[in-house]
Design a protein around this motif. Structure first.
Motif, PDB file in Angstrom:
ATOM      1  N   ILE A   1      -2.840 -31.830  31.634  1.00  0.00           N
ATOM      2  CA  ILE A   1      -3.100 -30.411  31.909  1.00  0.00           C
ATOM      3  C   ILE A   1      -3.947 -29.788  30.804  1.00  0.00           C
ATOM      4  CG2 ILE A   1      -1.969 -28.147  32.011  1.00  0.00           C
ATOM      5  CD1 ILE A   1       0.263 -29.614  33.634  1.00  0.00           C
ATOM      6  N   LEU A   2      -3.614 -30.075  29.559  1.00  0.00           N
ATOM      7  CA  LEU A   2      -4.405 -29.533  28.448  1.00  0.00           C
ATOM      8  C   LEU A   2      -5.842 -30.059  28.486  1.00  0.00           C
ATOM      9  CD1 LEU A   2      -1.810 -29.711  25.515  1.00  0.00           C
ATOM     10  CD2 LEU A   2      -2.574 -27.674  26.736  1.00  0.00           C
ATOM     11  N   ASP A   3      -6.017 -31.321  28.854  1.00  0.00           N
ATOM     12  CA  ASP A   3      -7.359 -31.895  28.941  1.00  0.00           C
ATOM     13  C   ASP A   3      -8.204 -31.207  30.007  1.00  0.00           C
ATOM     14  OD1 ASP A   3      -6.838 -33.676  26.911  1.00  0.00           O
ATOM     15  OD2 ASP A   3      -6.458 -35.397  28.225  1.00  0.00           O
ATOM     16  N   SER A   4      -7.552 -30.605  30.995  1.00  0.00           N
ATOM     17  CA  SER A   4      -8.280 -29.910  32.067  1.00  0.00           C
ATOM     18  C   SER A   4      -8.699 -28.496  31.675  1.00  0.00           C
ATOM     19  CB  SER A   4      -7.415 -29.850  33.326  1.00  0.00           C
ATOM     20  OG  SER A   4      -6.367 -28.900  33.179  1.00  0.00           O
ATOM     21  N   GLY A   5      -8.285 -28.044  30.472  1.00  0.00           N
ATOM     22  CA  GLY A   5      -8.623 -26.696  30.028  1.00  0.00           C
ATOM     23  C   GLY A   5      -7.547 -25.670  30.309  1.00  0.00           C
ATOM     24  N   ARG A   6      -6.452 -26.106  30.934  1.00  0.00           N
ATOM     25  CA  ARG A   6      -5.340 -25.204  31.196  1.00  0.00           C
ATOM     26  C   ARG A   6      -4.370 -25.196  30.014  1.00  0.00           C
ATOM     27  NH1 ARG A   6      -3.762 -27.750  36.967  1.00  0.00           N
ATOM     28  NH2 ARG A   6      -4.637 -29.583  35.883  1.00  0.00           N
ATOM     29  N   TYR A   7      -3.577 -24.129  29.907  1.00  0.00           N
ATOM     30  CA  TYR A   7      -2.516 -24.049  28.920  1.00  0.00           C
ATOM     31  C   TYR A   7      -1.213 -24.531  29.559  1.00  0.00           C
ATOM     32  CZ  TYR A   7      -5.870 -20.865  26.655  1.00  0.00           C
ATOM     33  OH  TYR A   7      -6.997 -20.298  26.099  1.00  0.00           O
ATOM     34  N   ILE A   8      -0.158 -24.628  28.744  1.00  0.00           N
ATOM     35  CA  ILE A   8       1.089 -25.215  29.243  1.00  0.00           C
ATOM     36  C   ILE A   8       2.308 -24.437  28.743  1.00  0.00           C
ATOM     37  CG2 ILE A   8       1.445 -26.818  27.310  1.00  0.00           C
ATOM     38  CD1 ILE A   8       1.808 -27.882  30.943  1.00  0.00           C
ATOM     39  N   SER A   9       3.313 -24.335  29.587  1.00  0.00           N
ATOM     40  CA  SER A   9       4.637 -23.847  29.186  1.00  0.00           C
ATOM     41  C   SER A   9       5.653 -24.835  29.735  1.00  0.00           C
ATOM     42  CB  SER A   9       4.908 -22.442  29.738  1.00  0.00           C
ATOM     43  OG  SER A   9       6.131 -21.943  29.235  1.00  0.00           O
ATOM     44  N   ILE A  10       6.407 -25.477  28.855  1.00  0.00           N
ATOM     45  CA  ILE A  10       7.298 -26.562  29.251  1.00  0.00           C
ATOM     46  C   ILE A  10       8.753 -26.100  29.228  1.00  0.00           C
ATOM     47  CG2 ILE A  10       7.921 -28.974  28.846  1.00  0.00           C
ATOM     48  CD1 ILE A  10       5.389 -29.282  27.234  1.00  0.00           C
ATOM     49  N   ASP A  11       9.444 -26.395  30.299  1.00  0.00           N
ATOM     50  CA  ASP A  11      10.850 -26.012  30.441  1.00  0.00           C
ATOM     51  C   ASP A  11      11.696 -27.269  30.603  1.00  0.00           C
ATOM     52  OD1 ASP A  11      13.304 -24.865  31.096  1.00  0.00           O
ATOM     53  OD2 ASP A  11      12.735 -24.431  33.169  1.00  0.00           O
ATOM     54  N   HIS A  12      12.660 -27.463  29.687  1.00  0.00           N
ATOM     55  CA  HIS A  12      13.643 -28.533  29.884  1.00  0.00           C
ATOM     56  C   HIS A  12      14.721 -27.988  30.811  1.00  0.00           C
ATOM     57  CE1 HIS A  12      17.298 -30.930  28.947  1.00  0.00           C
ATOM     58  NE2 HIS A  12      16.417 -31.904  29.076  1.00  0.00           N
ATOM     59  N   LEU A  13      14.791 -28.543  32.003  1.00  0.00           N
ATOM     60  CA  LEU A  13      15.631 -27.965  33.048  1.00  0.00           C
ATOM     61  C   LEU A  13      17.110 -28.030  32.708  1.00  0.00           C
ATOM     62  CD1 LEU A  13      13.744 -29.428  36.129  1.00  0.00           C
ATOM     63  CD2 LEU A  13      13.836 -27.019  35.427  1.00  0.00           C
ATOM     64  N   GLY A  14      17.786 -26.958  33.068  1.00  0.00           N
ATOM     65  CA  GLY A  14      19.218 -26.833  32.852  1.00  0.00           C
ATOM     66  C   GLY A  14      19.589 -25.362  32.825  1.00  0.00           C
ATOM     67  N   GLU A  15      20.781 -25.037  33.301  1.00  0.00           N
ATOM     68  CA  GLU A  15      21.229 -23.646  33.306  1.00  0.00           C
ATOM     69  C   GLU A  15      22.734 -23.616  33.529  1.00  0.00           C
ATOM     70  OE1 GLU A  15      20.107 -21.842  37.438  1.00  0.00           O
ATOM     71  OE2 GLU A  15      18.508 -23.205  36.855  1.00  0.00           O
ATOM     72  N   ASP A  16      23.321 -22.446  33.334  1.00  0.00           N
ATOM     73  CA  ASP A  16      24.757 -22.240  33.583  1.00  0.00           C
ATOM     74  C   ASP A  16      25.635 -23.200  32.786  1.00  0.00           C
ATOM     75  OD1 ASP A  16      23.810 -20.391  35.354  1.00  0.00           O
ATOM     76  OD2 ASP A  16      24.297 -21.514  37.152  1.00  0.00           O
ATOM     77  N   THR A  17      25.238 -23.523  31.567  1.00  0.00           N
ATOM     78  CA  THR A  17      26.022 -24.427  30.724  1.00  0.00           C
ATOM     79  C   THR A  17      27.320 -23.777  30.277  1.00  0.00           C
ATOM     80  OG1 THR A  17      24.037 -25.538  29.914  1.00  0.00           O
ATOM     81  CG2 THR A  17      26.011 -25.728  28.571  1.00  0.00           C
ATOM     82  N   THR A  18      28.424 -24.479  30.466  1.00  0.00           N
ATOM     83  CA  THR A  18      29.724 -23.970  30.005  1.00  0.00           C
ATOM     84  C   THR A  18      30.373 -24.933  29.015  1.00  0.00           C
ATOM     85  OG1 THR A  18      30.805 -24.961  31.939  1.00  0.00           O
ATOM     86  CG2 THR A  18      30.156 -22.630  32.103  1.00  0.00           C
ATOM     87  N   ASP A  19      29.587 -25.844  28.489  1.00  0.00           N
ATOM     88  CA  ASP A  19      30.083 -26.848  27.555  1.00  0.00           C
ATOM     89  C   ASP A  19      29.203 -26.834  26.304  1.00  0.00           C
ATOM     90  OD1 ASP A  19      31.702 -29.459  27.060  1.00  0.00           O
ATOM     91  OD2 ASP A  19      29.606 -30.052  26.775  1.00  0.00           O
TER      92      ASP A  19
ATOM     93  N   HIS B   1      -7.920 -17.492  31.594  1.00  0.00           N
ATOM     94  CA  HIS B   1      -6.858 -18.267  30.960  1.00  0.00           C
ATOM     95  C   HIS B   1      -5.756 -18.511  31.996  1.00  0.00           C
ATOM     96  CE1 HIS B   1      -8.879 -17.950  27.262  1.00  0.00           C
ATOM     97  NE2 HIS B   1      -8.413 -16.784  26.849  1.00  0.00           N
ATOM     98  N   LEU B   2      -5.391 -19.772  32.179  1.00  0.00           N
ATOM     99  CA  LEU B   2      -4.344 -20.117  33.126  1.00  0.00           C
ATOM    100  C   LEU B   2      -3.358 -21.071  32.468  1.00  0.00           C
ATOM    101  CD1 LEU B   2      -4.363 -20.527  36.838  1.00  0.00           C
ATOM    102  CD2 LEU B   2      -3.361 -22.404  35.516  1.00  0.00           C
ATOM    103  N   ARG B   3      -2.088 -20.729  32.574  1.00  0.00           N
ATOM    104  CA  ARG B   3      -1.027 -21.545  31.991  1.00  0.00           C
ATOM    105  C   ARG B   3      -0.168 -22.143  33.111  1.00  0.00           C
ATOM    106  NH1 ARG B   3       0.590 -21.446  26.702  1.00  0.00           N
ATOM    107  NH2 ARG B   3      -0.483 -19.435  26.458  1.00  0.00           N
ATOM    108  N   VAL B   4       0.135 -23.423  32.985  1.00  0.00           N
ATOM    109  CA  VAL B   4       0.960 -24.127  33.960  1.00  0.00           C
ATOM    110  C   VAL B   4       2.399 -24.197  33.444  1.00  0.00           C
ATOM    111  CG1 VAL B   4       1.324 -26.301  35.199  1.00  0.00           C
ATOM    112  CG2 VAL B   4      -1.002 -25.492  34.733  1.00  0.00           C
TER     113      VAL B   4
END
Length: 323
Positions: free
Chosen positions: A53-71, A286-289
């Motif tokens: 994605i960066l090589d294509s000229g786009r920016y990036i926002s990375i999310d490590h998936l997970g939610e509602d953690t109770t531990d 400017h476009l971010r993925v």
């Protein structure tokens, strides 16, 4: 009422159903479809997709998936994933920094505070704040931005409170506001001051009519009102939408306010409207993925199906063809 409008509430409810998760994740065809929206389960897979994605000229926002953690151990594991990711991203950020303006970081990570312990029964708010602070510190060392994601409306007050605390040490910290919430216009006014970064999205959770606008037309109108506030503000609007009407409105408002291409950005999801993403890049926008990865992909996947009829149709056709 359209078929997709009837299904959307059911899909959003299913996104938080453990029973439905067991059913959907066991369907063999699901994995191949998930790959369309999720960049794998490991840091290495996320980095490979990010490099492309960066090589294509786009920016990036990375999310490590997970939610509602109770531990607490799971929250600690999420922090470890982000620290490992940011260690790998440091080299990428330095390598590609010269292709983005000095005021903009082309690499970003997105955090869900509920994955960092926000819902822990004791001191959840404090734990999430401390964990987010660790990640923000590592991001600064890696030359990356951080944006705090929005979740359902019950978390908004706690999330924005944590964001305000973090911004004392990390002024570039961004956050997400969801236009379908009736409170969001006021939040946009409050958070559109100098240095702010706000990602404006329509909203992806099942919310009651008491707190959220219902129906596409009402949500679109709310989005445009919030967008106008942010474009009139002193911050850096991040326009998260695949809707051509919303994107065109953003470009027109930015032009009317004299904003340069370095003073706002468009954001789209990984795997959706790639050709349009590249077209905007070709027009010097400017476009971010937004790129998610990780093992806990089910909730994210179901919300993507609920958002766009085309996604749902694609999924159902694939299921039928494999029966």
């Amino acid at each position: 009422m359209a078929f997709s409008a009837l299904l959307r509430p059911a899909l959003l409810a299913a996104a938080r159903s453990p029973r439905m998760e067991r059913t959907v994740t066991r369907i063999p065809v699901t994995r191949s479809l998930v790959d369309r929206f999720v960049a794998g389960e490991t840091e290495d897979q996320a980095i490979a997709a990010t490099t492309s994605i960066l090589d294509s000229g786009r920016y990036i926002s990375i999310d490590h998936l997970g939610e509602d953690t109770t531990d607490s151990a799971q929250a600690d594991a999420t922090v470890s994933h982000y620290l490992a990711l940011l260690s790998d991203l440091a080299a990428l950020s330095q390598k590609t920094a010269s292709t983005s303006p000095a005021s903009v970081r082309n690499v970003e990570v997105s955090l869900k505070l509920s994955a960092l312990g926000q819902f822990l029964p004791r001191d959840g708010h404090k734990v999430a704040l401390e964990n987010a602070h660790k990640i923000c510190t590592a991001a600064e060392e890696a030359g990356a931005w951080v944006t705090v994601d929005a979740e359902d409306h019950t978390t908004t007050d706690s999330t924005l409170s944590i964001v305000r605390e973090l911004r004392k040490d990390f002024p570039s910290l961004g956050t997400v506001l969801q236009a379908y919430l009736k409170r969001t216009e006021a939040d946009c006014r409050d958070l559109s001051g100098p240095g702010s970064r706000i990602r404006l999205c329509k909203g992806a959770y099942k919310e009651p009519a008491s707190v959220a606008f219902q129906g596409k037309e009402a949500v679109d109108e709310a989005y445009l009102r919030c967008l106008r506030i942010l474009m009139n503000g002193q911050g850096y609007p991040m326009v998260a939408s695949h809707d051509p009407a919303m994107i065109e409105a953003a470009l027109q408002q930015a032009k009317a306010k004299g904003r340069t291409a370095d003073e706002f950005e468009i954001q789209m999801l990984y795997g959706i409207r790639d050709a349009e993403q590249l077209r905007l890049i070709g027009e010097d926008k400017h476009l971010r993925v937004y790129l998610p990865y990780g093992e806990q992909w089910y909730g994210y996947f179901m919300r993507r199906l609920a958002e766009r009829p085309a996604n749902l149709t694609f999924f159902l056709r694939s299921l039928m063809s494999h029966n």
